[in-house]
Design an enzyme around this catalytic site. Structure first.
Site, PDB file in Angstrom:
ATOM      1  N   GLY A  58      -0.960  -2.500   4.497  1.00 35.09           N
ATOM      2  CA  GLY A  58      -2.241  -2.233   3.852  1.00 35.09           C
ATOM      3  C   GLY A  58      -3.201  -3.366   4.067  1.00 35.09           C
ATOM      4  O   GLY A  58      -2.823  -4.468   4.446  1.00 35.09           O
ATOM      5  N   GLY A  60      -7.164  -4.817   2.432  1.00 33.07           N
ATOM      6  CA  GLY A  60      -8.277  -4.642   1.500  1.00 33.07           C
ATOM      7  C   GLY A  60      -9.364  -5.618   1.867  1.00 33.07           C
ATOM      8  O   GLY A  60      -9.308  -6.240   2.939  1.00 33.07           O
ATOM      9  N   GLY A  63      -7.629  -9.251   1.366  1.00 29.82           N
ATOM     10  CA  GLY A  63      -6.343  -9.637   1.926  1.00 29.82           C
ATOM     11  C   GLY A  63      -5.689  -8.519   2.690  1.00 29.82           C
ATOM     12  O   GLY A  63      -6.252  -7.435   2.862  1.00 29.82           O
ATOM     13  N   VAL A  65      -1.597  -6.758   3.417  1.00 28.96           N
ATOM     14  CA  VAL A  65      -0.295  -6.637   2.768  1.00 28.96           C
ATOM     15  C   VAL A  65       0.767  -6.382   3.830  1.00 28.96           C
ATOM     16  O   VAL A  65       0.579  -5.537   4.712  1.00 28.96           O
ATOM     17  CB  VAL A  65      -0.321  -5.500   1.717  1.00 28.96           C
ATOM     18  CG1 VAL A  65       1.004  -5.374   0.999  1.00 28.96           C
ATOM     19  CG2 VAL A  65      -1.438  -5.734   0.708  1.00 28.96           C
ATOM     20  N   LYS A  84       1.160  -9.754  -0.482  1.00 31.98           N
ATOM     21  CA  LYS A  84      -0.288  -9.715  -0.240  1.00 31.98           C
ATOM     22  C   LYS A  84      -0.773 -11.128   0.073  1.00 31.98           C
ATOM     23  O   LYS A  84      -0.593 -12.043  -0.728  1.00 31.98           O
ATOM     24  CB  LYS A  84      -0.996  -9.170  -1.479  1.00 31.98           C
ATOM     25  CG  LYS A  84      -2.507  -9.064  -1.361  1.00 31.98           C
ATOM     26  CD  LYS A  84      -3.068  -8.318  -2.569  1.00 31.98           C
ATOM     27  CE  LYS A  84      -4.573  -8.364  -2.619  1.00 31.98           C
ATOM     28  NZ  LYS A  84      -5.086  -7.607  -3.761  1.00 31.98           N
ATOM     29  N   ASP A 176     -12.033  -1.574 -11.330  1.00 34.46           N
ATOM     30  CA  ASP A 176     -12.024  -1.042  -9.959  1.00 34.46           C
ATOM     31  C   ASP A 176     -10.902  -0.016  -9.788  1.00 34.46           C
ATOM     32  O   ASP A 176     -10.151  -0.046  -8.815  1.00 34.46           O
ATOM     33  CB  ASP A 176     -11.900  -2.176  -8.931  1.00 34.46           C
ATOM     34  CG  ASP A 176     -12.271  -1.714  -7.511  1.00 34.46           C
ATOM     35  OD1 ASP A 176     -12.929  -0.655  -7.384  1.00 34.46           O
ATOM     36  OD2 ASP A 176     -11.906  -2.395  -6.540  1.00 34.46           O
TER      37      ASP A 176
HETATM   38  N1  LIG Z   1       3.002  -3.285  -3.595  1.00 32.63           N
HETATM   39  C1  LIG Z   1       2.555  -2.546  -2.590  1.00 32.63           C
HETATM   40  N2  LIG Z   1       3.353  -1.653  -1.982  1.00 32.63           N
HETATM   41  C2  LIG Z   1       2.884  -0.889  -0.967  1.00 32.63           C
HETATM   42  N3  LIG Z   1       1.615  -0.951  -0.498  1.00 32.63           N
HETATM   43  C3  LIG Z   1       0.768  -1.837  -1.063  1.00 32.63           C
HETATM   44  C4  LIG Z   1       1.193  -2.676  -2.132  1.00 32.63           C
HETATM   45  N4  LIG Z   1       0.139  -3.441  -2.514  1.00 32.63           N
HETATM   46  C5  LIG Z   1      -0.896  -3.076  -1.732  1.00 32.63           C
HETATM   47  N5  LIG Z   1      -0.533  -2.122  -0.855  1.00 32.63           N
HETATM   48  C6  LIG Z   1      -1.396  -1.488   0.164  1.00 32.63           C
HETATM   49  O1  LIG Z   1      -2.401  -2.397   0.550  1.00 32.63           O
HETATM   50  C7  LIG Z   1      -3.703  -1.900   0.214  1.00 32.63           C
HETATM   51  C8  LIG Z   1      -4.612  -3.056  -0.148  1.00 32.63           C
HETATM   52  O2  LIG Z   1      -4.103  -3.745  -1.277  1.00 32.63           O
HETATM   53  P1  LIG Z   1      -5.067  -4.280  -2.430  1.00 32.63           P
HETATM   54  O3  LIG Z   1      -5.877  -3.147  -2.966  1.00 32.63           O
HETATM   55  O4  LIG Z   1      -4.261  -5.031  -3.418  1.00 32.63           O
HETATM   56  O5  LIG Z   1      -6.006  -5.265  -1.558  1.00 32.63           O
HETATM   57  P2  LIG Z   1      -7.469  -5.760  -1.882  1.00 32.63           P
HETATM   58  O6  LIG Z   1      -7.903  -6.695  -0.804  1.00 32.63           O
HETATM   59  O7  LIG Z   1      -7.516  -6.298  -3.264  1.00 32.63           O
HETATM   60  O8  LIG Z   1      -8.275  -4.398  -1.793  1.00 32.63           O
HETATM   61  P3  LIG Z   1      -9.746  -4.057  -2.276  1.00 32.63           P
HETATM   62  O9  LIG Z   1     -10.558  -3.986  -1.043  1.00 32.63           O
HETATM   63  O10 LIG Z   1      -9.626  -2.725  -2.946  1.00 32.63           O
HETATM   64  O11 LIG Z   1     -10.167  -5.115  -3.219  1.00 32.63           O
HETATM   65  C9  LIG Z   1      -3.455  -0.877  -0.895  1.00 32.63           C
HETATM   66  O12 LIG Z   1      -4.450   0.107  -0.975  1.00 32.63           O
HETATM   67  C10 LIG Z   1      -2.103  -0.289  -0.474  1.00 32.63           C
HETATM   68  O13 LIG Z   1      -2.291   0.707   0.512  1.00 32.63           O
END
Ligand SMILES: Nc1ncnc2c1ncn2[C@@H]1O[C@H](COP(=O)(O)OP(=O)(O)OP(=O)(O)O)[C@@H](O)[C@H]1O
Length: 458
Positions: A58, A60, A63, A65, A84, A176
């Site tokens: 993943g 975002g 970051g 993942v 992450k 969010d």
């Molecule tokens: N524990 C997990 N298990 C499986 N997939 C995960 C997990 N944590 C995150 N992901 C995947 O990674 C993606 C991004 O994670 P996350 O939303 O925490 O990142 P972010 O950078 O905070 O995103 P945003 O742009 O929404 O702020 C999630 O939508 C999901 O698809």
């Protein structure tokens, strides 16, 4: 993988509200609310216990993942975990803050589990979390190869409402909530909230623009307006619609900024869809422009707690199939009764039963029964209970066909709810018996010593 369609917006303008989230410059995360999380120490996960894979699962705004294997002790079996990592040096603090926030939410079963933080020379610091093996709700709603039913939707929404109620009861707000931040595991049975970068302790002066366009409450977008925990309820309403509709709520050509203006000024909302009015009335209340009209988190949770009882098979695992399905299938409902009177336990339950019966029975078609003349249809009209004492469901049938058979039916004797004694034989029972006697296409089961009636109709 992120899903643009599910969030309903495509990346297409210089304003750069992305389909996933606003860009970092628009998404402010660094409110220094020390009382929220500063007292907690984050456990360190030793690199020796981790075996990262190269697969990115993943990404975002802040970051990415990756998948890894983790052993809690040298002897223990490895379990899959998600790590992450921060995209940039500048987002490391946000990551640490998120880990601290998550640590203090571990009591709730619908927040992602955290093991601690790790550090790699090349990748920097990372948050080690449980791995959710069925991806996100954003992916599921678009993946038509996984068929789910309304009962599954009710179960997920209940789990989400439980998490929100937990945040709000602690005086905290997520800000969010969106399908991308709802992760699924265990054959899609479990739902957990992830991404706590925008999480905050509620205060009386929240005005920061934060969130993701599709699920962002209008009061957040409206500049210097103060907002409160009801912004999460707005997001809940939109998510509820997305889970039921399985499509994008707004045209993908709509730019983020124009969507936000339309939602705030012109009060546009996702379109009408075919679903029970029990559900549509509820999501509309959740996304009401006036936050005071929206239900509280405890009301939302109570509502779904009731619904869960009426929709069966909510914990049945889902499987990936090759069959493409496009809509949620209605399932039988169960109605609790007491002494021959339908006795929902609360006002909400009464409304639910009333509406569900109405929706179900409206669909009934009188089929041509052997030797019984032409097909006719009956127009049921629910007489809505007006007081809380009068929770029984009274049905008043009007015959729209011309055949004399139906006008002389046993229904005539019970067509006025005021003439019927609800404590004696309830009208619903007589009506359903009548349908059955006519070999109509309805299945009625009396269960548990007549305390439950199960109705299913095609
Ligand atoms: N524990 C997990 N298990 C499986 N997939 C995960 C997990 N944590 C995150 N992901 C995947 O990674 C993606 C991004 O994670 P996350 O939303 O925490 O990142 P972010 O950078 O905070 O995103 P945003 O742009 O929404 O702020 C999630 O939508 C999901 O698809």
């Amino acid at each position: 993988m992120e899903d643009n369609e599910a969030s309903g917006l495509m990346v297409q303008n210089s304003y750069s509200f992305s389909s996933i989230s606003p860009t970092p410059s628009q998404k402010i995360r660094s409110s220094r609310d020390s009382d929220l999380c500063d007292t907690l120490d984050i456990p360190i996960v030793s690199r020796k216990r981790l075996e990262p894979f190269n697969t990115r699962i993943g990404r975002g705004t802040f970051g990415y993942v990756t998948l890894a294997q983790y052993r809690e002790s040298p002897e223990s079996e490895p379990t899959k975990v998600a790590i992450k990592f921060a995209n940039k040096e500048t987002t490391k603090d946000s990551l640490k803050r998120e880990a601290k926030v998550l640590l203090q939410l571990q009591e709730n079963g619908h927040c992602i589990k955290i093991y601690g933080m790790c550090k790699y020379p090349d990748k920097g610091i990372g948050v080690v979390m449980e791995y959710m093996d069925c991806k996100s709700m954003a992916e599921l709603v678009n993946d038509k190869k996984v068929d789910y039913k309304i009962g599954n939707a009710i179960s997920w929404l209940y789990q989400l409402s439980d998490a929100i109620d937990y945040f709000h009861s602690r005086g905290q707000v997520h800000r969010d909530l969106k399908c991308q931040n709802l992760l699924l595991s265990d054959e899609y049975k479990n739902l957990k909230v992830c991404d706590f970068g925008t999480f905050k302790k509620l205060d009386n002066s929240m005005t920061t623009n934060i969130g993701t366009p599709i699920t962002m409450a209008p009061e957040i977008f409206e500049g210097n307006k103060k907002y409160d925990a009801k912004c999460d309820i707005y997001s809940f309403g939109i998510i509820m619609w997305q889970i039921i509709a399985r499509r994008s709520p707004y045209p993908s050509r709509l730019e983020a900024i124009s969507l936000l203006f339309n939602v705030a000024d012109r009060k546009i909302r996702p379109p009408e869809i075919k679903c029970s009015s029990i559900l549509s009335r509820f999501y509309k209340r959740c996304w009401h422009p006036d936050p005071n009209i929206r239900p509280t988190s405890s009301e939302v949770k109570a509502y779904f707690e009731i619904l869960r009882k009426y929709y069966p098979n909510t914990t049945k695992p889902l499987v990936h199939t090759s069959t493409v399905t496009s809509s949620i299938v209605q399932e039988p409902i169960k109605i609790e009764r007491d002494n021959g009177k339908i006795m929902p336990k609360s006002q909400n339950a009464a409304m639910f039963v009333e509406n569900e019966l109405y929706a179900r029975i409206s669909k009934l078609k009188v089929k041509e029964a052997k030797n019984q003349g032409p097909v006719k249809s009956l127009n049921p009209d629910v007489v809505r209970p007006t007081t809380s004492e009068d929770m029984g469901i009274c049905l008043n049938y009007e015959n729209s066909g011309s055949a004399s058979e139906a006008t002389s039916s046993p229904i005539d004797s019970i067509n006025s709810p005021t003439n019927s004694d609800k404590n004696d034989i309830p009208p619903i029972e007589q009506i359903l018996e009548y349908f059955r006697a006519k070999e109509l296409d309805i299945q009625v089961d009396f269960l548990a010593n007549k305390k439950i009636i199960q109705i299913s109709a095609s």
